[in-house]
Every structure is written in C-alpha cells, then in structure tokens.
Design a protein around this motif. Structure first.
Motif, PDB file in Angstrom:
ATOM      1  N   ALA A 185       0.831  -1.201   0.000  1.00  0.00           N
ATOM      2  CA  ALA A 185       0.000   0.000   0.000  1.00  0.00           C
ATOM      3  C   ALA A 185       0.864   1.248   0.000  1.00  0.00           C
ATOM      4  O   ALA A 185       2.048   1.199   0.322  1.00  0.00           O
ATOM      5  CB  ALA A 185      -0.912   0.007   1.224  1.00  0.00           C
ATOM      6  N   LEU A 186       0.232   2.336  -0.361  1.00  0.00           N
ATOM      7  CA  LEU A 186       0.804   3.664  -0.183  1.00  0.00           C
ATOM      8  C   LEU A 186      -0.062   4.402   0.822  1.00  0.00           C
ATOM      9  O   LEU A 186      -1.289   4.277   0.803  1.00  0.00           O
ATOM     10  CB  LEU A 186       0.790   4.458  -1.495  1.00  0.00           C
ATOM     11  CG  LEU A 186       1.857   4.172  -2.517  1.00  0.00           C
ATOM     12  CD1 LEU A 186       1.595   5.010  -3.773  1.00  0.00           C
ATOM     13  CD2 LEU A 186       3.237   4.456  -1.974  1.00  0.00           C
ATOM     14  N   GLU A 187       0.582   5.142   1.687  1.00  0.00           N
ATOM     15  CA  GLU A 187      -0.135   6.019   2.606  1.00  0.00           C
ATOM     16  C   GLU A 187       0.012   7.429   2.056  1.00  0.00           C
ATOM     17  O   GLU A 187       1.126   7.924   1.912  1.00  0.00           O
ATOM     18  CB  GLU A 187       0.500   5.911   3.993  1.00  0.00           C
ATOM     19  CG  GLU A 187      -0.151   6.742   5.040  1.00  0.00           C
ATOM     20  CD  GLU A 187       0.525   6.573   6.386  1.00  0.00           C
ATOM     21  OE1 GLU A 187       0.290   7.425   7.248  1.00  0.00           O
ATOM     22  OE2 GLU A 187       1.283   5.603   6.579  1.00  0.00           O
ATOM     23  N   LEU A 188      -1.094   8.056   1.710  1.00  0.00           N
ATOM     24  CA  LEU A 188      -1.072   9.405   1.146  1.00  0.00           C
ATOM     25  C   LEU A 188      -1.616  10.401   2.143  1.00  0.00           C
ATOM     26  O   LEU A 188      -2.700  10.203   2.710  1.00  0.00           O
ATOM     27  CB  LEU A 188      -1.889   9.469  -0.148  1.00  0.00           C
ATOM     28  CG  LEU A 188      -1.156   8.889  -1.343  1.00  0.00           C
ATOM     29  CD1 LEU A 188      -1.595   7.471  -1.576  1.00  0.00           C
ATOM     30  CD2 LEU A 188      -1.380   9.733  -2.556  1.00  0.00           C
ATOM     31  N   GLU A 189      -0.876  11.443   2.352  1.00  0.00           N
ATOM     32  CA  GLU A 189      -1.290  12.549   3.208  1.00  0.00           C
ATOM     33  C   GLU A 189      -1.378  13.802   2.346  1.00  0.00           C
ATOM     34  O   GLU A 189      -0.755  13.883   1.296  1.00  0.00           O
ATOM     35  CB  GLU A 189      -0.292  12.765   4.347  1.00  0.00           C
ATOM     36  CG  GLU A 189      -0.215  11.624   5.327  1.00  0.00           C
ATOM     37  CD  GLU A 189      -1.499  11.424   6.114  1.00  0.00           C
ATOM     38  OE1 GLU A 189      -2.262  12.404   6.314  1.00  0.00           O
ATOM     39  OE2 GLU A 189      -1.770  10.284   6.512  1.00  0.00           O
ATOM     40  N   LYS A 217      -4.589   5.292   3.468  1.00  0.00           N
ATOM     41  CA  LYS A 217      -3.835   4.099   3.079  1.00  0.00           C
ATOM     42  C   LYS A 217      -4.544   3.449   1.898  1.00  0.00           C
ATOM     43  O   LYS A 217      -5.695   3.025   2.007  1.00  0.00           O
ATOM     44  CB  LYS A 217      -3.719   3.132   4.250  1.00  0.00           C
ATOM     45  CG  LYS A 217      -2.616   2.124   4.069  1.00  0.00           C
ATOM     46  CD  LYS A 217      -2.337   1.401   5.379  1.00  0.00           C
ATOM     47  CE  LYS A 217      -1.173   0.459   5.241  1.00  0.00           C
ATOM     48  NZ  LYS A 217      -0.925  -0.251   6.498  1.00  0.00           N
ATOM     49  N   ILE A 218      -3.853   3.369   0.771  1.00  0.00           N
ATOM     50  CA  ILE A 218      -4.420   2.877  -0.482  1.00  0.00           C
ATOM     51  C   ILE A 218      -3.659   1.621  -0.894  1.00  0.00           C
ATOM     52  O   ILE A 218      -2.440   1.658  -1.077  1.00  0.00           O
ATOM     53  CB  ILE A 218      -4.346   3.957  -1.569  1.00  0.00           C
ATOM     54  CG1 ILE A 218      -5.163   5.176  -1.114  1.00  0.00           C
ATOM     55  CG2 ILE A 218      -4.847   3.427  -2.907  1.00  0.00           C
ATOM     56  CD1 ILE A 218      -5.000   6.401  -1.964  1.00  0.00           C
ATOM     57  N   ALA A 219      -4.380   0.524  -1.013  1.00  0.00           N
ATOM     58  CA  ALA A 219      -3.765  -0.764  -1.346  1.00  0.00           C
ATOM     59  C   ALA A 219      -3.295  -0.793  -2.798  1.00  0.00           C
ATOM     60  O   ALA A 219      -3.805  -0.061  -3.656  1.00  0.00           O
ATOM     61  CB  ALA A 219      -4.770  -1.896  -1.100  1.00  0.00           C
ATOM     62  N   ALA A 220      -2.326  -1.662  -3.059  1.00  0.00           N
ATOM     63  CA  ALA A 220      -1.828  -1.858  -4.417  1.00  0.00           C
ATOM     64  C   ALA A 220      -2.989  -2.167  -5.353  1.00  0.00           C
ATOM     65  O   ALA A 220      -3.919  -2.884  -4.987  1.00  0.00           O
ATOM     66  CB  ALA A 220      -0.806  -2.996  -4.435  1.00  0.00           C
ATOM     67  N   GLU A 255       5.555   4.444   1.568  1.00  0.00           N
ATOM     68  CA  GLU A 255       5.365   3.068   1.106  1.00  0.00           C
ATOM     69  C   GLU A 255       5.218   2.101   2.273  1.00  0.00           C
ATOM     70  O   GLU A 255       5.885   2.246   3.297  1.00  0.00           O
ATOM     71  CB  GLU A 255       6.546   2.644   0.238  1.00  0.00           C
ATOM     72  CG  GLU A 255       6.654   3.440  -1.042  1.00  0.00           C
ATOM     73  CD  GLU A 255       7.836   3.027  -1.909  1.00  0.00           C
ATOM     74  OE1 GLU A 255       8.819   2.451  -1.381  1.00  0.00           O
ATOM     75  OE2 GLU A 255       7.769   3.286  -3.121  1.00  0.00           O
ATOM     76  N   HIS A 256       4.337   1.114   2.079  1.00  0.00           N
ATOM     77  CA  HIS A 256       4.145   0.023   3.034  1.00  0.00           C
ATOM     78  C   HIS A 256       4.384  -1.277   2.280  1.00  0.00           C
ATOM     79  O   HIS A 256       3.633  -1.609   1.359  1.00  0.00           O
ATOM     80  CB  HIS A 256       2.726   0.041   3.622  1.00  0.00           C
ATOM     81  CG  HIS A 256       2.465   1.220   4.499  1.00  0.00           C
ATOM     82  ND1 HIS A 256       2.697   1.181   5.857  1.00  0.00           N
ATOM     83  CD2 HIS A 256       2.023   2.463   4.215  1.00  0.00           C
ATOM     84  CE1 HIS A 256       2.383   2.366   6.373  1.00  0.00           C
ATOM     85  NE2 HIS A 256       1.981   3.159   5.397  1.00  0.00           N
TER      86      HIS A 256
END
Length: 155
Positions: free
Chosen positions: A51-55, A89-92, A130-131
């Motif tokens: 996932a990506l965490e976007l702020e 948090k947006i999953a792949a 990145e996660h």
C-alpha cells in the motif's frame, strides 16, 4: 467561453467511480467532442508493495488543484475538468487519482489531462509513504527529477 468553466475538484478518502464521473461531466456540458480520462493506480512494485499512505495539506491541496485545473481550462480551452485525489492508506492496484478533461477536440483534452497530472505530481501538497508486503514501512517518497522535467515542458 472557457473562462466560465469551473473545475470539479475533490480530495477524499473513499474510492471514486470513473464511469460515474465521466457521466456527470458529459451530461452537464455541451459541445464536448472528446473526453480524456487518466486514472492513476497504486503500483505493487513487482509484488513488493502492499500500500501507499497518502497525506495532504487540507484546504491547500484543494486550492492548488483548483489553480492547476483553472490554468488547464484556460490554456487548452477545456469545456470541463474533473480532478479527484485520494488520501489515506491505499492498497496496491487501487485508484489514487482521477483526471477527466473534456474539450471540443481530442488534442486539447489530451493536453489538458497531461498538463494537470504533470502539475499535480509536482505542485499539489500530497506526500506518499510506502508500506511493503513484508510489513516494512519506508520513508516518505522523494520527488523525482523526471516529474519536474515533465512539468517544465509546459513552460
């Protein structure tokens, strides 16, 4: 004509429906001969990224997106423009960003969408972390020189 066009801008946690957004724009605007859509997805980076965490900077992100969209409308004579950017948090493989540019002709729609994305990547206040699938958390993703070069071609 284009100076009266108001961009449709949203920053939201929830996903968006691409077809519903295209339908909303196309049914509210006359004279459209072309609609270009760009949907940016969270890459899985070869199976390594979960996932990506976007702020974002609330208020400022929307204002900057509106500024960029208004520039595109004026420069390319767009008849409509939608820009939606997600945060959280947006999953792949999930949606991150949507840009829809509507114009009388295809080239203006393509150029408008490209212009908006090139400026969103470099000027709008969003940050990504990145996660990994292995549970690791990377640092905040640094800006890329290639993104600056893409933006600079419009100057």
């Amino acid at each position: 004509m284009s100076s009266k066009v108001e961009p449709y801008i949203r920053v939201q946690r929830e996903d968006f429906d691409l077809q519903a957004e295209v339908d909303r724009l196309s049914t509210q605007t006359s004279g459209i001969g072309a609609i270009v859509t760009f949907s940016g997805l969270c890459r899985d980076e070869g199976g390594k990224l979960a996932a990506l965490e976007l702020e974002h900077y609330p208020g400022m992100a929307e204002a900057e997106m509106s500024r960029i969209a208004s520039l595109a409308i004026e420069r390319f004579g767009l008849l409509g423009l939608t820009a939606i950017h997600r945060y959280g948090k947006i999953a792949a493989r999930e949606n991150i960003v949507l840009v829809i540019a509507a114009a009388p002709h295809r080239q203006a729609a393509f150029d408008g969408a490209n212009f908006v994305m090139d400026y969103l990547k470099t000027a709008a206040p969003f940050w990504k972390k990145e996660h990994g699938k292995d549970g690791s958390t990377g640092g905040w993703v640094a800006a890329k020189d290639a993104d600056d070069a893409a933006r600079d071609k419009w100057k």
